[in-house]
Design an enzyme around this catalytic site. Sequence first.
Site, mmCIF file in Angstrom:
data_model
loop_
_atom_site.group_PDB
_atom_site.id
_atom_site.type_symbol
_atom_site.label_atom_id
_atom_site.label_comp_id
_atom_site.label_asym_id
_atom_site.label_seq_id
_atom_site.Cartn_x
_atom_site.Cartn_y
_atom_site.Cartn_z
ATOM 1 N N CYS A 1 -10.824 -3.084 -4.987
ATOM 2 C CA CYS A 1 -9.559 -4.113 -5.215
ATOM 3 C C CYS A 1 -10.397 -5.281 -5.955
ATOM 4 O O CYS A 1 -10.185 -5.863 -6.874
ATOM 5 C CB CYS A 1 -8.741 -4.404 -4.207
ATOM 6 S SG CYS A 1 -7.483 -3.073 -3.852
ATOM 7 N N CYS B 1 -10.351 -4.702 -0.107
ATOM 8 C CA CYS B 1 -11.468 -4.040 -0.182
ATOM 9 C C CYS B 1 -12.215 -3.873 -1.318
ATOM 10 O O CYS B 1 -11.971 -4.527 -2.392
ATOM 11 C CB CYS B 1 -10.974 -2.386 -0.098
ATOM 12 S SG CYS B 1 -10.363 -1.749 -1.665
ATOM 13 N N GLU C 1 0.317 5.155 0.667
ATOM 14 C CA GLU C 1 -0.687 6.250 1.095
ATOM 15 C C GLU C 1 -0.081 7.685 0.871
ATOM 16 O O GLU C 1 0.813 7.918 0.204
ATOM 17 C CB GLU C 1 -0.712 5.982 2.793
ATOM 18 C CG GLU C 1 -1.301 4.873 3.010
ATOM 19 C CD GLU C 1 -1.545 4.766 4.805
ATOM 20 O OE1 GLU C 1 -1.128 5.487 5.383
ATOM 21 O OE2 GLU C 1 -2.371 3.647 4.918
ATOM 22 N N GLU D 1 -3.056 -4.472 -3.277
ATOM 23 C CA GLU D 1 -3.330 -5.452 -4.331
ATOM 24 C C GLU D 1 -3.383 -4.767 -5.797
ATOM 25 O O GLU D 1 -3.056 -5.200 -6.707
ATOM 26 C CB GLU D 1 -5.042 -5.812 -4.146
ATOM 27 C CG GLU D 1 -5.169 -6.465 -2.763
ATOM 28 C CD GLU D 1 -5.314 -5.721 -1.418
ATOM 29 O OE1 GLU D 1 -4.612 -4.816 -1.307
ATOM 30 O OE2 GLU D 1 -6.119 -6.323 -0.681
ATOM 31 N N ASN E 1 0.775 -1.282 0.074
ATOM 32 C CA ASN E 1 0.009 0.045 0.031
ATOM 33 C C ASN E 1 0.884 1.305 -0.008
ATOM 34 O O ASN E 1 1.783 1.260 0.562
ATOM 35 C CB ASN E 1 -1.079 -0.014 1.182
ATOM 36 C CG ASN E 1 -0.548 -0.123 2.641
ATOM 37 O OD1 ASN E 1 0.751 -0.866 2.622
ATOM 38 N ND2 ASN E 1 -0.885 0.363 3.594
HETATM 39 N N1 THU Z 1 -5.203 -1.459 2.404
HETATM 40 C C1 THU Z 1 -4.524 -2.332 1.389
HETATM 41 O O1 THU Z 1 -3.676 -2.005 1.102
HETATM 42 N N2 THU Z 1 -5.361 -3.456 1.043
HETATM 43 C C2 THU Z 1 -6.241 -4.080 1.803
HETATM 44 O O2 THU Z 1 -6.856 -5.187 1.359
HETATM 45 C C3 THU Z 1 -7.027 -3.297 2.582
HETATM 46 C C4 THU Z 1 -6.676 -1.864 2.993
HETATM 47 C C5 THU Z 1 -4.596 -0.214 2.997
HETATM 48 C C6 THU Z 1 -4.958 0.888 2.262
HETATM 49 C C7 THU Z 1 -4.457 1.654 3.359
HETATM 50 O O3 THU Z 1 -3.272 2.229 3.029
HETATM 51 C C8 THU Z 1 -4.531 1.002 4.688
HETATM 52 O O4 THU Z 1 -4.576 -0.360 4.246
HETATM 53 C C9 THU Z 1 -5.633 1.049 5.756
HETATM 54 O O5 THU Z 1 -7.052 1.111 5.123
#
Ligand code: THU
Length: 130
Positions: free
Chosen positions: A90, A87, A45, A56, A43
């Site tokens: 994704c 999520c 941010e 993902e 991830n």
């Molecule tokens: N996040 C993901 O990278 N994948 C997931 O399956 C769930 C959420 C990340 C997004 C954000 O950076 C952090 O988790 C909190 O939501």
Amino acid sequence: MSEFDTLIAAARAARENAYAPYSNFRVGAALRASSGRIFGGCNVENASYGLTVCAERVALFKAISEGERGFDAIAVVTDAEKLTPPCGACRQLIWEFCGDVPVVLANLQGGVEVHPMRELFPRPFDSSNF
Ligand code: THU
């Protein structure tokens, strides 16, 4: 030893690169293409929050941009006791490119579950709808 161990290890390694200073929730994903290549993602941010991209989608876009089209499985790794599923956004993207693949959810504590994508995304909107 499971058939998904290599994929889980790749997702775990990708998670090391997570850029998550706002949530502190570090996620790693790995995608196995039918070519045999494995693509990792973490991830990423952003201070604006809304521009954050999930692990993902990073893995998926890396693979697609390298010319891959078919995929066998995807793994998601976090350190959460409750395993982390993709999520909604994704799931839509995974469905588009991977279809009904096994989705391997794992954590750093050794927890592993495998769910067919169909189960996580039961009534998809896709090109069969138009
Ligand atoms: N996040 C993901 O990278 N994948 C997931 O399956 C769930 C959420 C990340 C997004 C954000 O950076 C952090 O988790 C909190 O939501």
